[in-house]
Design a protein around this motif. Structure first.
Motif, PDB file in Angstrom:
ATOM      1  N   GLN A 287       0.803  -1.221  -0.034  1.00 53.32           N
ATOM      2  CA  GLN A 287      -0.133  -0.025   0.162  1.00 53.32           C
ATOM      3  C   GLN A 287       0.924   1.279   0.219  1.00 53.32           C
ATOM      4  OE1 GLN A 287      -2.137   0.683   3.796  1.00 53.32           O
ATOM      5  NE2 GLN A 287      -1.348  -1.221   4.531  1.00 53.32           N
ATOM      6  N   ARG A 288       0.441   2.342  -0.712  1.00 57.34           N
ATOM      7  CA  ARG A 288       1.042   3.426  -0.705  1.00 57.34           C
ATOM      8  C   ARG A 288       1.012   4.440   0.611  1.00 57.34           C
ATOM      9  NH1 ARG A 288       2.460   5.187  -6.267  1.00 57.34           N
ATOM     10  NH2 ARG A 288       3.001   7.344  -5.407  1.00 57.34           N
ATOM     11  N   LEU A 289       1.780   4.797   0.986  1.00 58.09           N
ATOM     12  CA  LEU A 289       1.840   5.382   2.282  1.00 58.09           C
ATOM     13  C   LEU A 289       2.771   6.853   2.081  1.00 58.09           C
ATOM     14  CD1 LEU A 289       2.532   3.071   5.119  1.00 58.09           C
ATOM     15  CD2 LEU A 289       0.199   4.144   4.301  1.00 58.09           C
ATOM     16  N   THR A 290       2.650   7.696   3.080  1.00 61.67           N
ATOM     17  CA  THR A 290       3.597   8.914   3.312  1.00 61.67           C
ATOM     18  C   THR A 290       3.687  10.227   2.298  1.00 61.67           C
ATOM     19  OG1 THR A 290       5.026   7.465   4.554  1.00 61.67           O
ATOM     20  CG2 THR A 290       5.871   9.462   4.014  1.00 61.67           C
ATOM     21  N   LEU A 291       3.135  11.181   2.774  1.00 63.73           N
ATOM     22  CA  LEU A 291       3.211  12.364   1.639  1.00 63.73           C
ATOM     23  C   LEU A 291       4.665  12.810   1.449  1.00 63.73           C
ATOM     24  CD1 LEU A 291       1.689  14.795   0.319  1.00 63.73           C
ATOM     25  CD2 LEU A 291       1.915  15.915   2.732  1.00 63.73           C
TER      26      LEU A 291
END
Length: 231
Positions: free
Chosen positions: A191-195
């Motif tokens: 999963q994609r995380l973190t601005l």
């Protein structure tokens, strides 16, 4: 191959030594604690779906730094005698020794040579370690070691960024296709995380709440949390 690994290990230490982040990663900065809390929520959500109990799981962290992640795992219910941290940099290793319980096993030096029994770990965790390794061969050696440590049914818990940072030649992004190359026998979920951290620092100067607004746009997230499962 050993010579290449030794050269890369020395280079990694040099790269970290010349970094001067100041307070950039201080937990008192709003973008930092929001990034950390986002990752912790996602990781705990993943662990909650695994069969068994945290106090029974064995976990090794590669690149444990000053011990912050291991402290959070202790809070999540892991038993200290079932946790192990491996750290290359002596100063960080000594910091971890000071803050972690004595029953947490800490190993200093090259993780590819760490004395961890094959097939002994339920989880192996790494956070932004592989993006600091610029040698493909050394990346593969470390991935092979981590895979070897896992029990059948165990998993590598992986958090790292997937895009290059044009302002920092000491790191490189590790896209998911590279993760799959490193662990060809694995089942990989992510999963994609973190601005993006530079953007996070900018918007949080305006207001801490801006982090959540911008982070709601998936293509502005630069890291992945992956579960790399061993059949």
């Amino acid at each position: 191959m050993n010579q290449e690994r030794q050269q890369e290990i020395a280079a990694i230490a040099e790269r970290y030594a010349r970094r001067d982040a100041g307070d950039r990663y201080s937990l008192l900065r709003p973008e930092v604690w929001q990034m950390l809390q986002e990752r912790e929520r996602a990781l705990l959500t993943l662990l909650a779906k695994k069969p068994g109990r945290p106090q029974d799981w064995k976990l090794t962290e590669v690149g444990c730094g000053a011990g912050g992640n291991l402290l959070e795992l202790l809070r999540a219910g892991f038993a200290p005698e079932h946790l192990c941290g491996v750290e290359l940099l002596q100063e960080r290793f000594e910091l971890a020794q000071r803050v972690l319980p004595a029953r947490v096993k800490l190993l200093a030096g090259d993780a590819t040579q760490a004395g961890i029994e094959p097939g002994s770990q339920d989880f192996v965790f790494q956070s932004t370690v592989f993006s600091s390794i610029l040698s493909d061969a050394v990346q593969q050696q470390l991935a092979d070691a981590m895979w070897r440590w896992l029990k059948p049914g165990g998993a590598v818990l992986w958090y790292d960024f997937i895009v290059d940072n044009p302002r920092n030649a000491d790191v490189r992004g590790v896209p998911l296709r590279r993760v799959r190359e490193l662990f060809p026998q694995a089942r990989v979920g992510s999963q994609r995380l973190t601005l993006a951290p530079p953007l996070a620092r900018l918007v949080c100067r305006l207001h801490p709440g801006a982090y959540t607004v911008f982070n709601s746009i998936p293509w502005l997230r630069t890291h992945v949390l992956a579960v790399i499962e061993k059949p």
